[in-house]
Each structure stands twice: as structure tokens, then as C-alpha cells.
Scaffold this motif. Sequence first.
Motif, PDB file in Angstrom:
ATOM      1  N   GLU A  63       0.887  -1.016  -0.008  1.00 12.38           N
ATOM      2  CA  GLU A  63      -0.022  -0.035  -0.087  1.00 12.38           C
ATOM      3  C   GLU A  63       0.967   1.149   0.119  1.00 12.38           C
ATOM      4  O   GLU A  63       1.914   1.308   0.686  1.00 12.38           O
ATOM      5  N   LYS A  64       0.390   2.241  -0.476  1.00 11.85           N
ATOM      6  CA  LYS A  64       0.975   3.643  -0.598  1.00 11.85           C
ATOM      7  C   LYS A  64      -0.014   4.600  -0.670  1.00 11.85           C
ATOM      8  O   LYS A  64      -0.960   4.498  -1.363  1.00 11.85           O
ATOM      9  N   LYS A  65       0.221   5.710   0.173  1.00 10.67           N
ATOM     10  CA  LYS A  65      -0.529   6.715   0.400  1.00 10.67           C
ATOM     11  C   LYS A  65       0.127   8.104   0.020  1.00 10.67           C
ATOM     12  O   LYS A  65       1.155   8.301   0.455  1.00 10.67           O
ATOM     13  N   GLU A  66      -0.567   8.842  -0.819  1.00  9.12           N
ATOM     14  CA  GLU A  66      -0.196  10.240  -1.004  1.00  9.12           C
ATOM     15  C   GLU A  66      -1.249  11.210  -0.896  1.00  9.12           C
ATOM     16  O   GLU A  66      -2.322  11.203  -1.602  1.00  9.12           O
TER      17      GLU A  66
ATOM     18  N   THR B  50      -4.814   6.592  -2.386  1.00  8.93           N
ATOM     19  CA  THR B  50      -3.945   5.351  -1.809  1.00  8.93           C
ATOM     20  C   THR B  50      -3.927   4.173  -3.031  1.00  8.93           C
ATOM     21  O   THR B  50      -5.131   4.231  -3.563  1.00  8.93           O
TER      22      THR B  50
ATOM     23  N   SER C 145      -3.431   0.137  -3.507  1.00 11.52           N
ATOM     24  CA  SER C 145      -3.614  -0.953  -2.682  1.00 11.52           C
ATOM     25  C   SER C 145      -2.838  -2.118  -3.748  1.00 11.52           C
ATOM     26  O   SER C 145      -3.451  -1.997  -5.007  1.00 11.52           O
TER      27      SER C 145
ATOM     28  N   HIS D 187      -7.862   4.336  -4.576  1.00  7.90           N
ATOM     29  CA  HIS D 187      -8.740   4.587  -3.605  1.00  7.90           C
ATOM     30  C   HIS D 187      -8.728   6.068  -3.596  1.00  7.90           C
ATOM     31  O   HIS D 187      -7.566   6.656  -3.455  1.00  7.90           O
TER      32      HIS D 187
END
Lengths: 113, 116
Positions: free
Chosen positions: A56-59, A63, A65, A76
Motif C-alpha cells: 500500500e502507498k498513500k499520498e 491510496t 493497494s 482509492h
Amino acid sequence: QQQVKQSPQSLIVQKGGIPIINCAYENTAFDYFPWYQQFPGKGPALLIAIRPDVSEKKEGRFTISFNKSAKQFSLHIMDSQPGDSATYFCAAPTNTGGFKTIFGAGTRLFVKA
Amino acid sequence: GAGVSQSPSNKVTEKGKDVELRCDPISGHTALYWYRQSLGQGLEFLIYFQGNSAPDKSGLPSDRFSAERTGGSVSTLTIQRTQQEDSAVYLCASSLLGGARNTEAFFGQGTRLTVV
């Protein structure tokens, strides 16, 4: 020709909703999974990308997944805003017939105010 | 300039005429792509240049389409004897690296081609 299969084709959500866009790939040698955002009259621009060493990576509100075993990755958008209304493309490199980046068919997102 | 530059931004041509579309990639980028996008559709791969390697032309839809990249920089996409189905937005993108070491692709604004 290896493909990147993207769904849904279009999506309408209310402001504040969480649209989810999915992509499935075929080539297990892929090692870079970006999402691009395109506004009308503009070229696509990189939104967020992930390498398969993380799930997972969020910025910000975006996001990715990543499910390596299922060969799928998804975008997302948290707390979606009308300004997020755009077309979103997933992409992946392929080494079939030479290395190049291939894109999914795109998802048109409309966020209602 | 700082980004990928394409010219012209719009081109209207008569059926049967030849057209040339130009792309100036970001300086130092080794990889250059041409894509085609029909109205409301996805990105159709056309051709890919990587450094001094032979280009990957597998996406060119017919022999009326050709492209070259001079000096590893500027690229020109040529469409001969244009047909109405060639009408689309032609997008150029460049990236610092290519091949197995794929990195972010930067797109130009595109050339909107209309064949009448």
C-alpha cells in the motif's frame, strides 16, 4: 499482446465518497504500477505509483493497494471532491515485443457536489 | 521548456493529405512514446523509442504511419494519405528511463488532428 485490464469504465460518486478503481495485469515481471489522471484537453499526469515491494502507498487522499498474488492493484480516493472528476488510467510496463508502458482503458470519474 | 512540447496543438487536414506532428521531449529523457487517444477513449500505444535501440513500432496501425527520432531528442510522427479514422488526439510522452527500469512518463498536451 499483454494487457492491463481496468474497471469500471465509469464511476459516479457523491462528494466525500470513496471511489475505487481496479486494474489487473498479466506479466509478473512488472515492477512499477502508476496511476495517471487526465483532465479534459490535457495530457495524462502521474498521480501516484507503487513498486511491488509494498502492499500500500498513500499520498494525500490517494491510496494504491497492491495485491501481488492476485496480480491486481487499485486506486482509492478518500473524501472525493468535485475537482477529482477526471479520467484515471492505470499503467504497467510490459516486456512483450520490447519494453514499453501499456495503459488500461481508463475510468471516467464524476464526483457530484 | 520544462515539459514535453507538442506542435501543432491543433491540425485540420483534408483526407488524403500528409501530416507531420512534432514532439520535443524533456531534455535528457531517453524514452519517448507516441500514443493515440480517440474521443472519450483510452490510450492506444503507437511507437516507442529507447535510447539508440531500434524503435518498437508494434502499435502503428498501418504503413501510412511512421515516426523518427533525431539525435535522441525531437520526434516526428508522420501520417501519410490521412483518413477520417485517423482523427484523434496524438500524445507524446517521455521518461528519464525506460525498458525494465520504467519511471514516470511526462505527457505533452497533445495534437488534436481532424481529418475532413
